[in-house]
Motif scaffolding. Sequence first.
Motif, PDB file in Angstrom:
ATOM      1  N   PHE A 215       0.829  -1.211   0.000  1.00 41.46           N
ATOM      2  CA  PHE A 215       0.000   0.000   0.000  1.00 41.46           C
ATOM      3  C   PHE A 215       0.865   1.263   0.000  1.00 41.46           C
ATOM      4  O   PHE A 215       0.432   2.296  -0.495  1.00 41.46           O
ATOM      5  CB  PHE A 215      -0.915   0.026   1.233  1.00 41.46           C
ATOM      6  N   TYR A 302     -15.379   1.787  -5.574  1.00 37.53           N
ATOM      7  CA  TYR A 302     -14.823   0.832  -4.622  1.00 37.53           C
ATOM      8  C   TYR A 302     -15.791   0.574  -3.483  1.00 37.53           C
ATOM      9  O   TYR A 302     -16.648   1.396  -3.161  1.00 37.53           O
ATOM     10  CB  TYR A 302     -13.484   1.327  -4.067  1.00 37.53           C
ATOM     11  N   LEU A 307     -12.788  -2.509   1.886  1.00 32.74           N
ATOM     12  CA  LEU A 307     -11.459  -1.913   2.037  1.00 32.74           C
ATOM     13  C   LEU A 307     -11.086  -1.765   3.506  1.00 32.74           C
ATOM     14  O   LEU A 307      -9.956  -2.067   3.908  1.00 32.74           O
ATOM     15  CB  LEU A 307     -11.431  -0.551   1.349  1.00 32.74           C
ATOM     16  N   ILE A 310     -10.022  -5.107   4.934  1.00 28.01           N
ATOM     17  CA  ILE A 310      -8.690  -5.497   4.465  1.00 28.01           C
ATOM     18  C   ILE A 310      -7.616  -4.703   5.197  1.00 28.01           C
ATOM     19  O   ILE A 310      -6.640  -5.261   5.714  1.00 28.01           O
ATOM     20  CB  ILE A 310      -8.582  -5.277   2.941  1.00 28.01           C
ATOM     21  N   TRP A 311      -7.783  -3.395   5.242  1.00 25.48           N
ATOM     22  CA  TRP A 311      -6.820  -2.521   5.904  1.00 25.48           C
ATOM     23  C   TRP A 311      -6.666  -2.900   7.380  1.00 25.48           C
ATOM     24  O   TRP A 311      -5.551  -2.926   7.906  1.00 25.48           O
ATOM     25  CB  TRP A 311      -7.261  -1.075   5.759  1.00 25.48           C
ATOM     26  N   LEU A 360      -8.344  -8.654  -0.989  1.00 24.66           N
ATOM     27  CA  LEU A 360      -7.645  -7.564  -1.659  1.00 24.66           C
ATOM     28  C   LEU A 360      -7.556  -7.813  -3.163  1.00 24.66           C
ATOM     29  O   LEU A 360      -7.765  -6.896  -3.967  1.00 24.66           O
ATOM     30  CB  LEU A 360      -6.242  -7.408  -1.064  1.00 24.66           C
ATOM     31  N   PHE A 363     -10.915  -7.059  -4.518  1.00 23.50           N
ATOM     32  CA  PHE A 363     -11.128  -5.609  -4.493  1.00 23.50           C
ATOM     33  C   PHE A 363     -10.466  -4.960  -5.706  1.00 23.50           C
ATOM     34  O   PHE A 363     -11.073  -4.136  -6.410  1.00 23.50           O
ATOM     35  CB  PHE A 363     -10.553  -5.039  -3.198  1.00 23.50           C
ATOM     36  N   ARG A 364      -9.224  -5.336  -5.977  1.00 20.31           N
ATOM     37  CA  ARG A 364      -8.501  -4.750  -7.104  1.00 20.31           C
ATOM     38  C   ARG A 364      -9.167  -5.080  -8.435  1.00 20.31           C
ATOM     39  O   ARG A 364      -9.289  -4.210  -9.312  1.00 20.31           O
ATOM     40  CB  ARG A 364      -7.054  -5.226  -7.077  1.00 20.31           C
ATOM     41  N   TRP A 413      -8.247   3.747  -0.861  1.00 22.58           N
ATOM     42  CA  TRP A 413      -8.499   2.844  -1.994  1.00 22.58           C
ATOM     43  C   TRP A 413      -7.443   3.017  -3.074  1.00 22.58           C
ATOM     44  O   TRP A 413      -7.096   2.057  -3.782  1.00 22.58           O
ATOM     45  CB  TRP A 413      -9.892   3.085  -2.569  1.00 22.58           C
ATOM     46  N   ALA A 416      -4.631   0.856  -2.143  1.00 24.66           N
ATOM     47  CA  ALA A 416      -4.955  -0.551  -2.372  1.00 24.66           C
ATOM     48  C   ALA A 416      -4.772  -0.935  -3.830  1.00 24.66           C
ATOM     49  O   ALA A 416      -4.374  -2.057  -4.141  1.00 24.66           O
ATOM     50  CB  ALA A 416      -6.391  -0.831  -1.921  1.00 24.66           C
TER      51      ALA A 416
END
Length: 458
Positions: A215, A302, A307, A310-311, A360, A363-364, A413, A416
């Motif tokens: 990140f 997003y 997020l 994940i973070w 993740l 998400f991407r 985001w 990410a």
Amino acid sequence: MMAPTLFPRDTAAEMAASLAAGTTTPEALLRTCLDRIAALDGTLHAWAHLDPDGAAMAAAASAARHRAGAALGPLDGVPVSVKDNLHVAGMPARWGSRFFADFVPAQDDIVVERLRAAGAVIVGKTSTPEFALSGRCFSPLTGHTRNPLNPALTPGGSSGGAVAAIAAGMVPLSVATDAGGSTRLPAGYTGLVGLRPSNGRIARRHGFPPMALDFQAVGLIAATLADLRLLYGAVAGPDARDPTSLRLPPEEPAGPGRRLRVGWCAAIEGELVDAEVRQAVAEAASRLAAEGCEVVPCTIPYDLAALRAIWGVLTAVGVARMAARFPERWEAEASESLKPMAARGATMTATEYVEALDALAAFRADVSARWGAHDALLLPSAAAPAWPVEREFPAFIDGQPGHARAQNVFATWVNAMGWPGLTVPGQPHPDGRPIGVQLVGSHGSEALLFELARRLGA
């Protein structure tokens, strides 16, 4: 809220022009820099370490090159700062932490190598919160870093020292980092320009372990877009020691005549965003439309809840790793805000961690698929302007209770995704506090963001 204090400051471009014309010297620029630090830093706490002797040697070497007509480039002789979570050989790298109070790295990170190769004069290291994991800038080593425009306010974090040094006119350029908004949000709070480049655009090697996978990127901060581009030109580029830097697409210039499609958004359902922040983004959208862009409203691409989950896992595990390295000292010496994170990370299973990595990746893929036909997005940098320095976050936004997560809802985001985000000054708050607006592009699109920032007058 009192009106902001404005400090006299010379831009890097002005310094470079004066050096080239022979109307100033690197030694004179350094003396001015150190005099301002001596006068102001007792209040602002922007610096974690100063190296006046090393800076004087670098300035003298630069002066000799200028006298010989052999300057290394526009940054030769220009003072700069480096955030205290980056390695500069021979200077302490404390990471805002008691655990590294005596640590002095033997090697420069690549970005520091490139600063030296460009002839820049590294004045010292700027303050950061412990492990660069806070939205404001408080460290057990340096205390509260304060916003030069109003010392009752925070400059944000984690690059609070970097922005304070520029906003107070101490140096014109700062090299920092950005893992969740740490360059872009502080730049917005202090009326500066801040870039979080694409992963790999500024190659990295020799540094602290990552707290959240990939990140974090090296970030750049300046008072003007022209200065930022000078710094970017000196430190960006691939290096075989950083394989990620070898995989970037070539930069494609976006000239003044190109019609760019920009999606803009200033709200997220269920999140609190200051009305003046929303207005600043709307005003910037109007300016881009007047500059020939196709500007269209959009929604965020997003899933903010995903997020945050994940973070939360990645940072908890990162902090737990640091706690495990210092088991006998952790409870007594760690910042209070980090202790619950470490406790959570220590109880996580490998399965939970791998599931976060899977999330993740999803998400991407989802954000990439939702990006659509936009060349860039225009968003707030932060949900509200700077707030009182002693608080974790302002108690109210638009008369409603605030919460600590709100400030970075438009920022993390980007990290990410590993994409570039550029904060530039927007229409300020009626009480004078700066408000930053953020331009975000897909992987490798820094040149396009620079062009949009130019159209915004940065």
